[in-house]
Design a protein around this motif. Sequence first.
Motif, short mmCIF file in Angstrom:
data_model
loop_
_atom_site.label_atom_id
_atom_site.label_comp_id
_atom_site.label_asym_id
_atom_site.label_seq_id
_atom_site.Cartn_x
_atom_site.Cartn_y
_atom_site.Cartn_z
N ASP A 61 0.82 -1.21 0.00
CA ASP A 61 0.00 0.00 0.00
C ASP A 61 0.85 1.26 0.00
O ASP A 61 0.48 2.28 -0.59
N SER A 62 2.00 1.19 0.65
CA SER A 62 2.84 2.37 0.80
C SER A 62 3.47 2.84 -0.51
O SER A 62 3.95 3.98 -0.59
N VAL A 63 3.47 1.98 -1.54
CA VAL A 63 4.11 2.37 -2.80
C VAL A 63 3.14 2.42 -3.98
O VAL A 63 3.53 2.81 -5.09
N LYS A 86 10.22 9.12 -1.33
CA LYS A 86 10.11 9.76 -0.02
C LYS A 86 11.27 9.28 0.86
O LYS A 86 11.80 8.18 0.64
N GLU A 88 11.14 7.91 3.61
CA GLU A 88 10.79 6.61 4.19
C GLU A 88 10.95 5.45 3.22
O GLU A 88 10.80 4.29 3.61
N ASP A 89 11.27 5.74 1.97
CA ASP A 89 11.59 4.68 1.02
C ASP A 89 13.05 4.23 1.13
O ASP A 89 13.46 3.28 0.48
#
Length: 121
Positions: A61-63, A86, A88-89
């Motif tokens: 979901d985050s990507v 980002k 956080e990646d």
Amino acid sequence: QVHLVESGGGLVQPGGSLRLSCAASGSIFVINSMGWYRQAPGKQRELVAVITSGGSTRYADSVKGRFTISRDNAKNTMYLQMNSLKPEDTAVYCCMGSIVLLTNPQMDTYWGQGTQVTVSS
């Protein structure tokens, strides 16, 4: 017998893009699913995206909407286009392949060594 080698990592500013590649070589009969995983310092390894031999894909979901996984079956190569990166990646990105060898009909999972992606200004 099988080697998976990632390339394309590096340092990029937030909002930037990178394209990772994963090339599989060796005594390969067929590659089923392939995928990208990542592990940030102090965190567990997590799935980023997977793609089947037929081209079906699944993303964390985050990507979703930012990363695109693809593969070239003729070249035994997989790609990960990463946009709108980002901080956080930031992580070590590893590729995985479910592979059947010419010398062994049993399908096994193989991993690359990983490539560092750092998103920072």
